[in-house]
Design a protein around this motif. Structure first.
Motif, PDB file in Angstrom:
ATOM      1  N   LEU A 203       0.822  -1.206   0.000  1.00 10.98           N
ATOM      2  CA  LEU A 203       0.000   0.000   0.000  1.00 10.98           C
ATOM      3  C   LEU A 203       0.863   1.265   0.000  1.00 10.98           C
ATOM      4  O   LEU A 203       0.551   2.246  -0.691  1.00 10.98           O
ATOM      5  CB  LEU A 203      -0.944   0.001   1.200  1.00 10.98           C
ATOM      6  CG  LEU A 203      -2.094  -1.006   1.147  1.00 10.98           C
ATOM      7  CD1 LEU A 203      -2.867  -1.018   2.458  1.00 10.98           C
ATOM      8  CD2 LEU A 203      -3.028  -0.684  -0.015  1.00 10.98           C
ATOM      9  N   TRP A 204       1.953   1.235   0.757  1.00 11.06           N
ATOM     10  CA  TRP A 204       2.818   2.414   0.797  1.00 11.06           C
ATOM     11  C   TRP A 204       3.580   2.605  -0.508  1.00 11.06           C
ATOM     12  O   TRP A 204       3.594   3.708  -1.074  1.00 11.06           O
ATOM     13  CB  TRP A 204       3.801   2.313   1.976  1.00 11.06           C
ATOM     14  CG  TRP A 204       3.167   2.662   3.289  1.00 11.06           C
ATOM     15  CD1 TRP A 204       2.750   1.794   4.264  1.00 11.06           C
ATOM     16  CD2 TRP A 204       2.849   3.973   3.765  1.00 11.06           C
ATOM     17  NE1 TRP A 204       2.194   2.481   5.315  1.00 11.06           N
ATOM     18  CE2 TRP A 204       2.240   3.821   5.045  1.00 11.06           C
ATOM     19  CE3 TRP A 204       3.011   5.257   3.252  1.00 11.06           C
ATOM     20  CZ2 TRP A 204       1.799   4.908   5.795  1.00 11.06           C
ATOM     21  CZ3 TRP A 204       2.581   6.347   3.998  1.00 11.06           C
ATOM     22  CH2 TRP A 204       1.977   6.161   5.253  1.00 11.06           C
ATOM     23  N   PHE A 205       4.217   1.549  -1.014  1.00 12.49           N
ATOM     24  CA  PHE A 205       5.099   1.702  -2.177  1.00 12.49           C
ATOM     25  C   PHE A 205       4.368   1.645  -3.523  1.00 12.49           C
ATOM     26  O   PHE A 205       4.893   2.145  -4.524  1.00 12.49           O
ATOM     27  CB  PHE A 205       6.200   0.648  -2.151  1.00 12.49           C
ATOM     28  CG  PHE A 205       7.340   1.016  -1.251  1.00 12.49           C
ATOM     29  CD1 PHE A 205       8.395   1.771  -1.725  1.00 12.49           C
ATOM     30  CD2 PHE A 205       7.343   0.649   0.084  1.00 12.49           C
ATOM     31  CE1 PHE A 205       9.456   2.132  -0.890  1.00 12.49           C
ATOM     32  CE2 PHE A 205       8.389   1.004   0.924  1.00 12.49           C
ATOM     33  CZ  PHE A 205       9.450   1.749   0.437  1.00 12.49           C
ATOM     34  N   HIS A 206       3.181   1.092  -3.560  1.00 14.64           N
ATOM     35  CA  HIS A 206       2.459   0.989  -4.834  1.00 14.64           C
ATOM     36  C   HIS A 206       1.294   1.966  -4.936  1.00 14.64           C
ATOM     37  O   HIS A 206       0.773   2.175  -6.030  1.00 14.64           O
ATOM     38  CB  HIS A 206       1.947  -0.437  -5.038  1.00 14.64           C
ATOM     39  CG  HIS A 206       3.020  -1.446  -5.278  1.00 14.64           C
ATOM     40  ND1 HIS A 206       3.193  -2.091  -6.486  1.00 14.64           N
ATOM     41  CD2 HIS A 206       4.007  -1.922  -4.470  1.00 14.64           C
ATOM     42  CE1 HIS A 206       4.220  -2.919  -6.416  1.00 14.64           C
ATOM     43  NE2 HIS A 206       4.730  -2.842  -5.184  1.00 14.64           N
ATOM     44  N   VAL A 207       0.883   2.552  -3.803  1.00 16.82           N
ATOM     45  CA  VAL A 207      -0.300   3.423  -3.828  1.00 16.82           C
ATOM     46  C   VAL A 207      -0.020   4.787  -3.184  1.00 16.82           C
ATOM     47  O   VAL A 207      -0.083   5.824  -3.855  1.00 16.82           O
ATOM     48  CB  VAL A 207      -1.497   2.749  -3.113  1.00 16.82           C
ATOM     49  CG1 VAL A 207      -2.727   3.659  -3.188  1.00 16.82           C
ATOM     50  CG2 VAL A 207      -1.807   1.393  -3.723  1.00 16.82           C
ATOM     51  N   LYS A 208       0.293   4.780  -1.905  1.00 17.24           N
ATOM     52  CA  LYS A 208       0.329   6.035  -1.144  1.00 17.24           C
ATOM     53  C   LYS A 208       1.499   6.944  -1.521  1.00 17.24           C
ATOM     54  O   LYS A 208       1.344   8.162  -1.609  1.00 17.24           O
ATOM     55  CB  LYS A 208       0.367   5.723   0.360  1.00 17.24           C
ATOM     56  CG  LYS A 208      -0.875   5.001   0.848  1.00 17.24           C
ATOM     57  CD  LYS A 208      -0.719   4.514   2.282  1.00 17.24           C
ATOM     58  CE  LYS A 208      -1.928   3.704   2.712  1.00 17.24           C
ATOM     59  NZ  LYS A 208      -1.778   3.129   4.069  1.00 17.24           N
ATOM     60  N   LEU A 209       2.685   6.366  -1.737  1.00 17.72           N
ATOM     61  CA  LEU A 209       3.877   7.171  -2.007  1.00 17.72           C
ATOM     62  C   LEU A 209       4.080   7.488  -3.486  1.00 17.72           C
ATOM     63  O   LEU A 209       5.068   8.138  -3.851  1.00 17.72           O
ATOM     64  CB  LEU A 209       5.126   6.451  -1.482  1.00 17.72           C
ATOM     65  CG  LEU A 209       5.295   6.393   0.045  1.00 17.72           C
ATOM     66  CD1 LEU A 209       6.409   5.413   0.414  1.00 17.72           C
ATOM     67  CD2 LEU A 209       5.606   7.769   0.610  1.00 17.72           C
ATOM     68  N   VAL A 210       3.155   7.051  -4.334  1.00 18.11           N
ATOM     69  CA  VAL A 210       3.379   7.117  -5.779  1.00 18.11           C
ATOM     70  C   VAL A 210       3.690   8.528  -6.282  1.00 18.11           C
ATOM     71  O   VAL A 210       4.459   8.700  -7.224  1.00 18.11           O
ATOM     72  CB  VAL A 210       2.167   6.518  -6.529  1.00 18.11           C
ATOM     73  CG1 VAL A 210       0.930   7.366  -6.335  1.00 18.11           C
ATOM     74  CG2 VAL A 210       2.474   6.352  -8.005  1.00 18.11           C
ATOM     75  N   THR A 211       3.134   9.564  -5.650  1.00 15.56           N
ATOM     76  CA  THR A 211       3.346  10.934  -6.137  1.00 15.56           C
ATOM     77  C   THR A 211       4.759  11.448  -5.868  1.00 15.56           C
ATOM     78  O   THR A 211       5.200  12.394  -6.517  1.00 15.56           O
ATOM     79  CB  THR A 211       2.341  11.910  -5.489  1.00 15.56           C
ATOM     80  OG1 THR A 211       2.451  11.821  -4.064  1.00 15.56           O
ATOM     81  CG2 THR A 211       0.923  11.595  -5.905  1.00 15.56           C
ATOM     82  N   ILE A 212       5.452  10.837  -4.908  1.00 10.77           N
ATOM     83  CA  ILE A 212       6.782  11.347  -4.542  1.00 10.77           C
ATOM     84  C   ILE A 212       7.862  10.271  -4.602  1.00 10.77           C
ATOM     85  O   ILE A 212       9.033  10.551  -4.354  1.00 10.77           O
ATOM     86  CB  ILE A 212       6.767  11.971  -3.122  1.00 10.77           C
ATOM     87  CG1 ILE A 212       6.291  10.950  -2.073  1.00 10.77           C
ATOM     88  CG2 ILE A 212       5.894  13.213  -3.092  1.00 10.77           C
ATOM     89  CD1 ILE A 212       6.353  11.475  -0.632  1.00 10.77           C
ATOM     90  N   LEU A 213       7.518   9.046  -4.988  1.00 10.36           N
ATOM     91  CA  LEU A 213       8.457   7.925  -4.890  1.00 10.36           C
ATOM     92  C   LEU A 213       9.627   8.043  -5.860  1.00 10.36           C
ATOM     93  O   LEU A 213      10.685   7.441  -5.634  1.00 10.36           O
ATOM     94  CB  LEU A 213       7.714   6.602  -5.123  1.00 10.36           C
ATOM     95  CG  LEU A 213       8.442   5.327  -4.715  1.00 10.36           C
ATOM     96  CD1 LEU A 213       8.833   5.374  -3.243  1.00 10.36           C
ATOM     97  CD2 LEU A 213       7.588   4.096  -5.002  1.00 10.36           C
ATOM     98  N   ALA A 214       9.484   8.830  -6.925  1.00 11.39           N
ATOM     99  CA  ALA A 214      10.586   9.014  -7.866  1.00 11.39           C
ATOM    100  C   ALA A 214      11.767   9.715  -7.197  1.00 11.39           C
ATOM    101  O   ALA A 214      12.880   9.704  -7.733  1.00 11.39           O
ATOM    102  CB  ALA A 214      10.124   9.802  -9.088  1.00 11.39           C
ATOM    103  N   SER A 215      11.539  10.315  -6.039  1.00  7.33           N
ATOM    104  CA  SER A 215      12.606  10.990  -5.289  1.00  7.33           C
ATOM    105  C   SER A 215      13.181  10.110  -4.179  1.00  7.33           C
ATOM    106  O   SER A 215      13.933  10.583  -3.333  1.00  7.33           O
ATOM    107  CB  SER A 215      12.078  12.299  -4.692  1.00  7.33           C
ATOM    108  OG  SER A 215      11.785  13.236  -5.708  1.00  7.33           O
ATOM    109  N   PHE A 216      12.814   8.830  -4.179  1.00  3.70           N
ATOM    110  CA  PHE A 216      13.357   7.877  -3.207  1.00  3.70           C
ATOM    111  C   PHE A 216      14.821   7.653  -3.548  1.00  3.70           C
ATOM    112  O   PHE A 216      15.164   7.105  -4.592  1.00  3.70           O
ATOM    113  CB  PHE A 216      12.572   6.565  -3.284  1.00  3.70           C
ATOM    114  CG  PHE A 216      12.632   5.718  -2.046  1.00  3.70           C
ATOM    115  CD1 PHE A 216      12.046   6.136  -0.863  1.00  3.70           C
ATOM    116  CD2 PHE A 216      13.264   4.475  -2.067  1.00  3.70           C
ATOM    117  CE1 PHE A 216      12.091   5.348   0.278  1.00  3.70           C
ATOM    118  CE2 PHE A 216      13.306   3.681  -0.933  1.00  3.70           C
ATOM    119  CZ  PHE A 216      12.717   4.126   0.242  1.00  3.70           C
TER     120      PHE A 216
END
Length: 559
Positions: free
Chosen positions: A394-407
């Protein structure tokens, strides 16, 4: 229509038009203009409440009406043995005898002869019994004792704690009609009168407001100051209300009252200092149920920056969405300062859920996205190892999707270093979803981190449990490296005992050219033939150009 019960309304499709909703609602409301048996009127009232709660999208201020209750004493008292009540209480004035009769029986007989203390005792035992009476019955009862009603309710307030019960809701509706509806404008605008009324008279009932009570309340000619007294008292009762009741206070009372155009102070903006003062005075603890757009409409001069610390996490997300794309990191820092107050993980969850609500994806500028991911990671870093695979998904596939490219690679290394292979696969799959938005250098660095994890966890990764569902080496590469495999080398992958053919299949044109240029490969006829056959199967003009560009210039770069 009078026999329509809430259970029958379940068959109404959830996607009906608001015009159809209004037709049903209007029909139900019209039936209440006529005297009905108490049990039928109670069923209609319940149906109206159910309808409004089921179709909130159609519950606009224009569709609200303040319903008044018709009382027919003969109809209510038709089955009551009045003489039995009178004779029993004449012989026994104990609380047990008093409470052995219903509110209906008292309303139809001797209620007007009872002292305030006795009436308060009757109210206490009746409400504790959880017996629900129709609004008509309560209204008749309160009308009969109107001369001592204030004293009765003030005494009752000292005998019971405030609470929220279904049985109280109809009583509160009746109290509004008997007590509040008869107030003059001068009384409605008197802080003393309204303060005493909401605190000492109807206070014990105030945690159980119906939608009709709330909307009728919004139509009264309160001043901004007396309106704010009511909001404050409702705020004091909020913890006793369920979430639907809390939402209803905003939807049916606060928003309609502050939206009145005929007021000399629309939105009650003149009676408070600053945006934060306005929010606290006029919305109280119900501010979280408004959208940011609601707040800006109710107060066009509202400073959202000033009130940001008071907003709910979902409202903070709405504020960012309304602000649009920007390079200014100040707002995101203020947003996370708010999220870090209280339960930071829960706040972040609510914030990110709102950002992706309705399938929308907010496009942050890179510098803002980087800052948001850094602040979010600070909250999440201690929780990753406690998350289940489902929670991580849920966190890595849904919730963080808007900012995950900056991981960042550093965040990734910290996250996966002690993870099980199943959880590692979930994380890789999530980051793979935002692969196109990740800068080239970061992709290469992420590939290095993933390889390092696999190398250090070889004994775990190669166990049958970690290969469950991975029937081929291609699936192994996709699951463990995702699209980042293109930033690995042949030697990197060969170390994991993968098939040469499978490895070649996973190569990008650039990787294939680099592979062929390695010592011994170009002189190996079988390797060259196999490589070109595989490449020819999926080669496009762009891939051919990429391959030969690397193949031709590679030797020169190596020399």
């Amino acid at each position: 229509m009078p026999s329509l019960r809430p259970a029958y309304l379940w068959v109404i499709p959830k996607d009906i038009s608001c015009a159809s909703y209004m037709a049903i609602l209007t029909g139900l409301q019209k039936t209440l203009k006529f005297p009905l048996p108490p049990e039928l009127s109670m069923g209609i009232n319940s149906s109206i409440e159910f309808l409004k709660e089921t179709f909130p999208r159609c519950s606009t201020p224009e569709s609200f009406t303040c319903k008044e209750t018709v009382v027919d004493e003969n109809l209510i008292c038709a089955q009551v043995n009045r003489s039995l009540v009178q004779q029993t209480l004449a012989a026994d004035n104990s609380s047990a005898a008093l409470c052995s009769f219903t509110i209906t029986e008292h309303a139809c007989s001797v209620a007007d002869r009872l002292a305030p203390q006795t009436l308060a005792t009757l109210l206490k035992c009746s409400l504790e019994s959880q017996t629900t009476y129709p609004v008509e019955t309560w209204k008749l009862f309160f009308q009969k004792v109107s001369s001592s009603l204030n004293d009765t309710l003030e005494t009752f307030a000292t005998m019971t704690s405030n609470n929220s019960r279904p049985a109280l809701s109809n009583a509160l509706d009746a109290l509004r009609e008997v007590r509040l509806a008869n107030l003059s404008d001068a009384e409605l605008q008197s802080r003393t009168v309204i303060g005493d009324l909401v605190q000492r008279v109807i206070g014990p009932f105030l945690a159980s407001p119906s939608t009709n009570f709330l909307f009728c309340l919004s139509s009264y000619n309160f001043s901004c100051l007396t309106y704010q007294i009511v909001v404050k008292e409702l705020s004091n009762q909020r913890q006793l209300m369920n979430s639907d009741k809390q939402q209803a206070v905003f939807t049916y009372f606060i928003k309609p009252f502050l939206s009145r155009k005929e007021s000399s102070d629309p939105g009650c903006t003149l009676s408070t200092n600053g945006s934060q003062g306005w929010l606290q005075a006029n919305l109280g603890s119900f501010a979280g149920f408004a959208t940011v757009q609601d707040l800006q409409t109710l107060n066009p001069h509202l400073s959202t920056i000033e009130i940001l610390s008071e907003l709910a996490p979902s409202q903070v997300a709405q504020l960012l969405i309304s602000a649009g794309s920007s390079n200014d990191t100040t707002l995101i820092d203020l947003a996370f300062e708010r999220l870090e107050k209280g339960d930071a993980l829960e706040n972040l969850d609510e914030f990110l859920t709102q950002l992706t609500a309705n399938g929308q994806v907010l496009q942050f500028q890179t510098v803002v996205r980087d800052r948001a991911m850094t602040r979010a990671f600070y909250i999440l870093r201690l929780h990753f190892l406690t998350f289940s695979s489902q929670e991580l998904y849920l966190w890595f596939h849904v919730k963080l999707v808007t900012i995950l490219a900056s991981f960042t690679p550093q965040m990734l290394n910290s996250t996966i270093s002690s993870m099980s292979c199943a959880n590692y696969h979930v994380v890789v799959g999530g980051i793979a979803k935002v692969f196109p938005a990740i800068p080239l250098l970061r992709r290469q660095e992420i590939a290095s981190v993933l390889l390092a994890y696999i190398r250090s966890s070889t004994s775990v990764i190669n166990k049958p449990a970690c290969r469950t569902g991975l029937e081929t080496d291609v699936e192994w590469i996709e699951t463990n490296l995702g699209p980042f495999s293109q930033y690995t080398t042949y030697s990197d992958l060969k170390a994991f005992n993968l098939s040469d053919v499978i490895i070649l299949d996973s190569f990008s044109p650039t990787q294939l050219a680099t592979f062929l240029l390695e010592p011994n490969n170009l002189s190996n006829e079988n390797v060259v033939i196999m490589s070109f056959r595989r490449f020819a199967l999926s080669a496009s003009m762009a891939n051919i150009e990429s391959f030969f560009d690397t193949f031709v210039h590679g030797p020169a770069e190596q020399n």
